[in-house]
Scaffold this motif. Structure first.
Motif, PDB file in Angstrom:
ATOM      1  N   PRO A 357     -20.369  64.349  33.266  1.00 25.79           N
ATOM      2  CA  PRO A 357     -20.738  63.495  34.414  1.00 25.79           C
ATOM      3  C   PRO A 357     -20.395  62.031  34.185  1.00 25.79           C
ATOM      4  O   PRO A 357     -20.017  61.319  35.122  1.00 25.79           O
ATOM      5  N   LEU A 358     -20.517  61.576  32.947  1.00 26.11           N
ATOM      6  CA  LEU A 358     -20.191  60.173  32.639  1.00 26.11           C
ATOM      7  C   LEU A 358     -18.701  59.903  32.843  1.00 26.11           C
ATOM      8  O   LEU A 358     -18.312  58.880  33.412  1.00 26.11           O
ATOM      9  N   CYS A 423     -37.733  76.664  28.355  1.00 21.18           N
ATOM     10  CA  CYS A 423     -37.435  75.274  28.708  1.00 21.18           C
ATOM     11  C   CYS A 423     -36.445  74.640  27.743  1.00 21.18           C
ATOM     12  O   CYS A 423     -36.122  73.450  27.890  1.00 21.18           O
ATOM     13  N   PHE A 424     -35.986  75.401  26.765  1.00 17.37           N
ATOM     14  CA  PHE A 424     -35.132  74.840  25.716  1.00 17.37           C
ATOM     15  C   PHE A 424     -33.883  74.189  26.305  1.00 17.37           C
ATOM     16  O   PHE A 424     -33.547  73.054  25.979  1.00 17.37           O
ATOM     17  N   ARG A 425     -33.197  74.898  27.181  1.00 14.29           N
ATOM     18  CA  ARG A 425     -31.951  74.368  27.747  1.00 14.29           C
ATOM     19  C   ARG A 425     -32.219  73.139  28.611  1.00 14.29           C
ATOM     20  O   ARG A 425     -31.421  72.199  28.631  1.00 14.29           O
ATOM     21  N   PHE A 431     -31.414  69.060  31.783  1.00 13.55           N
ATOM     22  CA  PHE A 431     -31.318  69.771  33.062  1.00 13.55           C
ATOM     23  C   PHE A 431     -29.887  69.878  33.598  1.00 13.55           C
ATOM     24  O   PHE A 431     -29.692  70.215  34.771  1.00 13.55           O
ATOM     25  N   LYS A 432     -28.889  69.634  32.765  1.00 17.81           N
ATOM     26  CA  LYS A 432     -27.512  69.575  33.253  1.00 17.81           C
ATOM     27  C   LYS A 432     -27.088  70.855  33.967  1.00 17.81           C
ATOM     28  O   LYS A 432     -26.332  70.814  34.944  1.00 17.81           O
ATOM     29  N   PHE A 435     -29.316  71.816  37.831  1.00 12.62           N
ATOM     30  CA  PHE A 435     -29.122  71.185  39.135  1.00 12.62           C
ATOM     31  C   PHE A 435     -27.637  71.118  39.477  1.00 12.62           C
ATOM     32  O   PHE A 435     -26.782  71.189  38.592  1.00 12.62           O
ATOM     33  N   SER A 436     -27.358  70.952  40.762  1.00 13.34           N
ATOM     34  CA  SER A 436     -25.975  70.781  41.191  1.00 13.34           C
ATOM     35  C   SER A 436     -25.419  69.497  40.589  1.00 13.34           C
ATOM     36  O   SER A 436     -26.164  68.625  40.128  1.00 13.34           O
ATOM     37  N   PHE A 437     -24.103  69.375  40.581  1.00 17.14           N
ATOM     38  CA  PHE A 437     -23.455  68.238  39.924  1.00 17.14           C
ATOM     39  C   PHE A 437     -23.920  66.909  40.507  1.00 17.14           C
ATOM     40  O   PHE A 437     -24.267  65.978  39.780  1.00 17.14           O
TER      41      PHE A 437
END
Length: 586
Positions: A357-358, A423-425, A431-432, A435-437
Motif C-alpha cells: 500500500p505504501l 487474531c494472529f493475522r 488487518f491488511k 479489509f479491501s485495499f
C-alpha cells in the motif's frame, strides 16, 4: 466471579527468567506439581543419586544430582502432596497419580499455614485469602479428573484450521503462570457513547493549515481530523510522510527538500550494496541468499494470488500485473534494500503486505522505502524471531476482551480458543488481508495518528469480535468453526463501522472510574486513583484522574474528564463537516 484458568501453563526450563530475577542460579527451575507427570530415578549402586522430572507437556527438566546424600528425602516430601507409584514398564520411573491421595491432601493444605498468618490474611482481604485455599482443591479435582494421559491434552491435528498455516511456524503463546485461581470483579463500564465519523480531510483543509514556509499548523487538530475521517486520496502521498515520521511535523518545505535529497542518496547507496554482489559472493553469503529467495518466492505468491477485492481500482489491479511490471520490480528492490538497512531482521514473510500500500500511494521508490522503514520501526516486534511482540499483543487483547465481555471470553476458552490465535493475522500485518485495499488505506492512516489512545488496534480487534460474538455463541461454534468463521470475514468487514465501535469502546473505558491497572497500562492511561464507597470517608470522588487524548473527541452530549479529576460540563467543540454520517471511503 471466580473462574478457574484453563490456559496452558508456561513450561519452565533451566535458565528460566523468573529464577534468574530472584538471583538464583541460572540452572534452577520452577514448576507446579500439578504439571508433574513422572520422576525417573538412578539405578541403585550406580554413582550418586539423581532425579529427572518429566512434565505433562513432555518437557524434561535437567537432572537433580544429590552429591552428598540420598534422593529419598525429597521423594518422601513430594509424597505429601502427590501420589507416586512405580511404572509397570520401568521400576526406576515413578508415575504421578493423584486421583485418591491428592484430593484429601489438598483439604489438609487449607490449614497448612500458622493460624496467625491465616488470620492476618483474612483481615486484610477475606475474599482472596479464602479463595487461595479453595483454589487448591479446584486444581487438584481438575487434575484428578483429567488424569495423566497426554492424549487428553493434545488436540487432534485434523482440527487445525487451514489458515493457521499462514502464521509463522512454531509460534506458541505461553500465558503467564496461573496463580491457581482468577478473581474477576465485574466492572460497570457505563453506557457506550454513540460515535460518528466525518468526511475525509480535503486538500483544501490541509492547505489552510500550512504557513508561508510550509510548516503544518495546529498539528493536534489536524491529527484529530484525520482520525475522525481519514484523508482524501489526493492528499495521502503528502500526509502519510508526516504520519509515518518520514517528515517532521514542524519542518519547513526547504528542510523537507534537503532531507529528501539526503535520504535519496542514502537509499541508493544501500541499494548499490546488494546490487553489486556477484553470484560467487552471494554463494558465500547464506543470509543474503536466503533473503533473495524468500522475496522471490513472495513475488510468485503475489502473481498467483487471486483478486478478492472487487472494489480495487483498475490502476491498483495493474500495479502487480505482468511478468516485468514495475510494481513487483520495485517491491523486490525495496525489500532487498531493507535487508541491507536492517540486516539483523532482514526479510520476514508478511513485510510485503505492509509495503505494497505504501508503494501504491507514494508512486516513488525512495519515498516508499523510507515510509516503509518508519512503519517497520513501529511493527518491528511483530517480526522478531522469538515473536515476543505478538505474544504480548495477544495477551493484552485477551485482557481487554475479558473486561468488555467476560462471558464471551469464557465461551472461547471452553472451545480451546482462549489464546485468540484467530487474531494472529490481524495483528501481524495490521488487518491488511481483512479489509479491501482502499479500506486498509483509510484504516492505517487513522491508526497512524496514534489517537485516541495507545494500542488502538487492539480495540479494533475487540470491536470486530464483539460484532461476531452473537453468531459464534448462538451457533455453538467450536474450535474449528471459530477459526473458519473469523478467516471468512476477510473483505466483508465495514471499516467505518469498526472504527466507530472501537472509538466508542475507548471513550467508554476513559469514562470508567474503576478501570483495572492492567487495562490502564495497555491503553496508555495512568491508573485512576478513585476513592471507592468502601473507603473511610464513604464518598466516591475522583483523585488525579488522567485520561488519554480521546477526551478531545468526546461527543457534544458527553462531559469531558479533566486532568484534575473534575468534570467540565461545557461541550468540546470539534471542527467537522455538516455531514457526519458514515461515509464510503473516498
Amino acid at each position: 466471579m471466580v473462574n478457574t484458568v484453563s490456559f496452558k501453563k508456561k513450561p519452565h526450563t533451566n535458565g528460566d527468567a523468573p529464577s534468574h530475577r530472584n538471583g538464583k542460579s541460572k540452572w534452577s527451575f520452577l514448576f507446579s506439581l500439578t504439571d508433574l507427570k513422572s520422576i525417573k530415578q538412578n539405578k541403585e549402586g550406580m554413582g550418586w543419586s539423581y532425579l529427572v522430572f518429566c512434565l505433562k507437556d513432555d518437557v524434561v527438566l535437567p537432572a537433580l544430582h544429590f552429591h552428598q546424600g540420598d534422593s529419598k528425602l525429597l521423594i518422601d516430601c513430594l509424597e505429601k502432596y502427590v501420589a507416586l507409584c512405580e511404572s509397570p514398564q520401568d521400576k526406576r520411573t515413578l508415575l504421578v497419580n493423584c486421583q485418591n491421595k491428592s484430593l484429601s491432601q489438598s483439604f489438609e493444605n487449607l490449614l497448612d499455614e500458622p493460624a496467625y498468618g491465616i488470620i492476618q490474611k483474612i483481615k486484610k482481604d477475606p475474599y482472596t485469602a479464602t479463595m487461595v485455599g479453595f483454589s487448591k482443591v479446584t486444581n487438584y479435582i481438575f487434575d484428578s479428573l483429567r488424569g495423566s494421559d497426554p492424549s487428553v491434552h493434545q488436540r487432534p491435528p485434523s482440527e487445525m484450521a487451514d489458515f493457521l498455516s499462514d502464521a509463522i511456524p512454531g509460534l506458541k503463546i505461553n500465558q503467564q503462570e496461573e496463580p491457581g485461581f482468577e478473581v474477576i470483579t465485574k466492572i460497570d463500564l457505563g453506557e457506550r457513547p454513540v460515535v460518528q465519523r466525518r468526511e475525509p480531510v480535503s486538500l483544501e483543509e490541509w492547505t489552510k493549515n500550512i504557513d508561508s514556509e510550509g510548516r503544518i499548523l495546529n498539528v493536534d487538530n489536524m491529527k484529530q481530523m484525520i482520525f475522525r475521517g481519514g484523508l482524501s486520496h489526493a492528499l495521502r502521498k503528502q500526509a502519510w510522510k508526516f504520519l509515518l515520521g518520514y517528515f517532521p511535523w514542524d519542518s519547513t518545505k526547504e528542510e523537507r527538500t534537503r532531507l529528501q535529497k539526503q535520504k535519496t542518496d542514502e537509499y541508493f547507496r544501500m541499494k548499490l550494496q546488494w546490487k553489486s554482489v556477484s553470484e560467487e559472493q552471494e554463494k558465500r553469503n547464506s543470509r543474503l541468499r536466503d533473503y533473495r529467495s524468500l522475496i522471490a518466492d513472495n513475488e510468485i505468491k503475489l502473481k498467483l494470488r487471486k483478486e478478492k477485492d472487487v472494489n480495487r481500482t483498475d490502476r491498483t489491479n495493474k500495479f502487480y500485473e505482468g511478468q516485468d511490471n514495475p510494481g513487483l520490480i520495485l517491491l523486490h528492490d525495496i525489500l532487498m534494500t531493507y535487508c541491507m538497512y536492517d540486516f539483523d531482521l532482514g526479510y520476514v514473510q508478511g513485510m510485503s503486505d505492509l509495503l505494497s500500500p505504501l508503494l501504491y500511494v507514494m508512486e516513488n521508490e525512495v519515498d516508499a522505502f523510507w515510509c516503509f522503514a518508519s512503519y517497520m520501526d513501529q511493527m518491528h516486534q511483530n517480526f522478531e524471531e522469538q515473536m515476543q511482540g505478538m505474544k504480548t499483543q495477544l495477551i493484552q487483547l485477551s485482557t481487554l476482551l475479558r473486561l468488555l465481555d467476560s462471558g464471551f471470553c469464557s465461551y472461547l476458552e471452553s472451545q480451546d480458543s482462549g489464546y485468540l490465535y484467530f487474531c494472529f493475522r490481524w495483528l501481524l500485518i495490521r488487518f491488511k488481508r481483512e479489509f479491501s485495499f482502499l479500506d486498509i488505506l483509510r484504516l492505517w492512516e487513522v491508526m497512524w495518528t496514534e489517537l485516541p489512545c495507545k494500542n488502538f488496534h487492539l480495540l479494533l480487534c475487540c470491536a470486530i469480535l464483539e460484532s461476531e460474538k452473537q453468531q459464534i455463541m448462538e451457533k455453538h461454534y467450536g474450535f474449528n468453526e471459530i477459526l473458519k468463521h473469523i478467516n471468512e470475514l476477510s473483505m466483508k468487514i465495514d471499516v467505518e463501522d469498526v472504527l466507530c465501535k472501537a472509538e466508542a469502546i475507548s471513550l467508554q473505558m476513559v469514562k470508567c472510574k474503576e478501570l483495572p491497572q492492567a487495562v490502564c497500562e495497555i491503553l496508555g492511561l495512568q491508573e485512576s486513583e478513585v476513592t471507592t464507597p468502601d473507603s473511610d470517608n464513604g464518598e466516591d470522588e475522583n483523585v488525579g484522574m488522567t485520561i488519554c487524548p480521546a477526551s478531545a473527541f468526546q461527543s457534544n452530549s458527553l462531559p469531558v474528564l479533566t486532568a484534575s479529576g473534575g468534570r467540565d460540563d461545557s461541550p468540546t467543540e470539534i471542527s467537522m463537516s455538516p455531514s457526519v454520517s458514515r461515509l464510503t471511503p473516498a
